[in-house]
Design an enzyme around this catalytic site. Structure first.
Site, PDB file in Angstrom:
ATOM      1  N   LEU A  62     -37.880   6.693 -37.906  1.00 18.96           N
ATOM      2  CA  LEU A  62     -38.774   7.816 -38.550  1.00 18.96           C
ATOM      3  C   LEU A  62     -37.906   8.153 -40.004  1.00 18.96           C
ATOM      4  CD1 LEU A  62     -40.794   9.926 -38.343  1.00 18.96           C
ATOM      5  CD2 LEU A  62     -38.997  11.298 -37.283  1.00 18.96           C
ATOM      6  N   ASN A  98     -32.154   6.114 -33.708  1.00 20.14           N
ATOM      7  CA  ASN A  98     -32.913   6.278 -34.630  1.00 20.14           C
ATOM      8  C   ASN A  98     -32.720   7.685 -35.296  1.00 20.14           C
ATOM      9  OD1 ASN A  98     -34.081   3.929 -34.672  1.00 20.14           O
ATOM     10  ND2 ASN A  98     -35.708   4.396 -33.290  1.00 20.14           N
ATOM     11  N   TYR A 144     -32.450   8.474 -16.543  1.00 21.25           N
ATOM     12  CA  TYR A 144     -32.143   9.959 -17.196  1.00 21.25           C
ATOM     13  C   TYR A 144     -30.568  10.071 -17.404  1.00 21.25           C
ATOM     14  CZ  TYR A 144     -33.059  14.811 -18.293  1.00 21.25           C
ATOM     15  OH  TYR A 144     -33.017  16.002 -18.736  1.00 21.25           O
TER      16      TYR A 144
HETATM   17  P1  NAD Z   1     -40.547  18.609 -21.764  1.00 22.33           P
HETATM   18  O1  NAD Z   1     -40.831  17.177 -20.990  1.00 22.33           O
HETATM   19  O2  NAD Z   1     -41.338  19.410 -22.053  1.00 22.33           O
HETATM   20  O3  NAD Z   1     -40.344  18.108 -23.317  1.00 22.33           O
HETATM   21  C1  NAD Z   1     -40.024  16.949 -23.934  1.00 22.33           C
HETATM   22  C2  NAD Z   1     -40.711  16.560 -25.167  1.00 22.33           C
HETATM   23  O4  NAD Z   1     -40.319  15.161 -25.675  1.00 22.33           O
HETATM   24  C3  NAD Z   1     -42.408  16.330 -24.830  1.00 22.33           C
HETATM   25  O5  NAD Z   1     -43.145  16.981 -25.766  1.00 22.33           O
HETATM   26  C4  NAD Z   1     -42.527  14.768 -24.789  1.00 22.33           C
HETATM   27  O6  NAD Z   1     -43.981  14.550 -25.265  1.00 22.33           O
HETATM   28  C5  NAD Z   1     -41.471  14.500 -26.054  1.00 22.33           C
HETATM   29  N1  NAD Z   1     -41.069  12.940 -25.727  1.00 22.33           N
HETATM   30  C6  NAD Z   1     -40.759  12.350 -24.845  1.00 22.33           C
HETATM   31  N2  NAD Z   1     -40.460  11.012 -25.175  1.00 22.33           N
HETATM   32  C7  NAD Z   1     -40.584  11.002 -26.278  1.00 22.33           C
HETATM   33  C8  NAD Z   1     -40.383   9.976 -27.519  1.00 22.33           C
HETATM   34  N3  NAD Z   1     -39.916   8.711 -27.008  1.00 22.33           N
HETATM   35  N4  NAD Z   1     -40.737  10.150 -28.763  1.00 22.33           N
HETATM   36  C9  NAD Z   1     -41.149  11.406 -29.113  1.00 22.33           C
HETATM   37  N5  NAD Z   1     -41.336  12.350 -28.312  1.00 22.33           N
HETATM   38  C10 NAD Z   1     -41.129  11.999 -26.849  1.00 22.33           C
HETATM   39  O7  NAD Z   1     -39.057  18.860 -21.426  1.00 22.33           O
HETATM   40  P2  NAD Z   1     -38.294  20.020 -21.716  1.00 22.33           P
HETATM   41  O8  NAD Z   1     -37.923  20.935 -20.472  1.00 22.33           O
HETATM   42  O9  NAD Z   1     -38.634  20.742 -22.747  1.00 22.33           O
HETATM   43  O10 NAD Z   1     -37.051  19.324 -22.158  1.00 22.33           O
HETATM   44  C11 NAD Z   1     -36.360  19.151 -23.594  1.00 22.33           C
HETATM   45  C12 NAD Z   1     -35.178  18.330 -23.750  1.00 22.33           C
HETATM   46  O11 NAD Z   1     -34.128  19.109 -22.901  1.00 22.33           O
HETATM   47  C13 NAD Z   1     -34.888  17.213 -22.776  1.00 22.33           C
HETATM   48  O12 NAD Z   1     -34.394  16.186 -23.663  1.00 22.33           O
HETATM   49  C14 NAD Z   1     -34.468  17.258 -21.590  1.00 22.33           C
HETATM   50  O13 NAD Z   1     -33.846  16.031 -21.207  1.00 22.33           O
HETATM   51  C15 NAD Z   1     -33.513  18.578 -22.008  1.00 22.33           C
HETATM   52  N6  NAD Z   1     -33.291  19.297 -20.681  1.00 22.33           N
HETATM   53  C16 NAD Z   1     -33.956  20.116 -20.105  1.00 22.33           C
HETATM   54  C17 NAD Z   1     -33.613  20.735 -19.231  1.00 22.33           C
HETATM   55  C18 NAD Z   1     -34.820  21.648 -18.515  1.00 22.33           C
HETATM   56  O14 NAD Z   1     -34.399  22.345 -17.539  1.00 22.33           O
HETATM   57  N7  NAD Z   1     -35.638  22.131 -19.118  1.00 22.33           N
HETATM   58  C19 NAD Z   1     -32.626  20.658 -18.529  1.00 22.33           C
HETATM   59  C20 NAD Z   1     -31.519  19.593 -19.019  1.00 22.33           C
HETATM   60  C21 NAD Z   1     -32.015  19.066 -20.338  1.00 22.33           C
END
Ligand code: NAD
Ligand code: UDP
Length: 314
Positions: A62, A98, A144
């Protein structure tokens, strides 16, 4: 004022982060491939002159300019990240390269959202940042867990080799409005089951624990971590109050007033038995700790799902 890139900005946490950043007068570029994210989560931001959205998959390079990058792109729920495990690994590895490459070119600082899953099914409680974890490298959660572990390694190595400014947080289970209702995570499952009068699905005996952090607390910690100067982390961010799944189900039944019954289903393979963050480091480095208790956080989340069900929103 800075230009901030949020990858995964249309997801649950990402959309709340975009709100938070815009409220503090930052310019925000939201990048998302809309795998688990939804346009609905950011619709209210469209038209804000400081907000841009780019449909893009971070597995591909990007080219934009930014001062700070919050890297959230990655499906977070087991159901979503196991849907296409190889893609999940690519997002956390090729995608991370990236993002770090972009940061190197722009001299931007990166905050990477790692996870408590790097501790796997932990053998020490509560989990401190020094613990190296207990992860099954070939199990169903490994796409993951191991992806996120490689991402942490990439962050550290871009910092050491190329002087990229990095910050790593390890997020423990976080919940709140805008969690996708169909993503299979426990809080969205239990609330929707309770509101619909369907059976509450307890996996295993329900004695396994998680520590649930409300979204506004998490976003505050994330922002503080990005903007402190000294510690690259990793730092645990989560709520140290531990609950079993049975306790969670009881709380949700009580708040919703539902008479749903509990049903017991098979425990998914490699499901961690206990999880609770030690947040001593976050308290001292960020002067941060959660302030929203489970009952008030669940009440706001239940209100959100009630409204969605009433308006039949997808
Ligand atoms: P979510 O699935 O709602 O959000 C992830 C977002 O990333 C989505 O909008 C999805 O469309 C986008 N995405 C996925 N793969 C992509 C790619 N290859 N390119 C561009 N966009 C992409 O999940 P969340 O709960 O909002 O989590 C956000 C981040 O926080 C994640 O990285 C997750 O691993 C981390 N996390 C969240 C939690 C939790 O409890 N919510 C806990 C630990 C870690
Ligand atoms: N869980 C459950 N019923 C459900 C969904 C999940 O009992 O309908 C359990 C699951 O087995 C796990 C805990 O709730 O022990 C948290 O699951 P989630 O998928 O929300 O998060 P993670 O396992 O990634 O922490």
């Amino acid at each position: 004022m800075t230009t901030v890139l949020v990858t995964g900005g249309a997801g649950f946490l990402g959309s709340h982060l975009c709100d938070y950043l815009l409220a503090r007068d930052h310019d925000v570029i939201c990048v998302d491939n809309f795998f688990t994210g939804r346009k609905e989560n950011i619709r209210h931001l469209i038209g804000n002159p400081r907000f841009e959205v780019i449909r893009h998959d971070i597995v591909h390079p990007l080219f934009v300019e930014a001062d700070q990058i919050f890297n959230l792109a990655c499906p977070a729920s087991p159901k979503a990240y196991q849907h296409n495990p190889i893609k999940t690994i690519k997002t956390s590895t090729v995608g991370m390269v990236n993002v770090l490459g972009l940061a190197k070119r722009c001299h931007a600082r990166v905050l990477h959202t790692s996870t408590s899953e790097v501790y796997g099914d932990p053998l020490i409680h509560p989990q401190t940042e020094e613990y190296w974890g207990h992860v099954n490298p070939i199990g169903p959660r490994s796409c993951y867990d191991e992806g996120k572990r490689v991402a942490e390694s990439l962050c550290i190595n871009y910092h050491v080799s190329h002087d990229v400014g990095v910050r790593i947080i390890r997020i423990f289970n976080t919940y709140g409005p805008r969690m996708a209702p169909d993503d299979g995570r426990v809080i969205s499952n239990f609330i929707l089951q309770a509101l619909r009068g369907e059976p509450i699905t307890i996996y295993g005996d329900g004695e396994q624990t998680r520590s649930f952090c409300y979204v506004s607390d998490l976003i505050e910690g994330m922002y503080r971590m990005m903007n402190q100067e000294t510690d690259i982390g990793p730092i645990n961010l989560g709520n140290p109050v531990e609950n079993s799944m049975l306790e969670l189900a009881e709380k949700i039944l009580e708040i919703t007033g539902s008479s749903s019954k509990l049903v017991y289903e098979e425990l998914p393979k490699d499901d961690p038995q206990r999880r609770c963050p030690d947040i001593t480091k976050a308290r001292s480095v960020l002067d941060w700790e959660p302030v929203v208790d489970l009952k008030s956080g669940l009440t706001s989340t239940i209100d959100y799902y009630r409204t969605r069900l009433a308006t039949n929103a997808k």
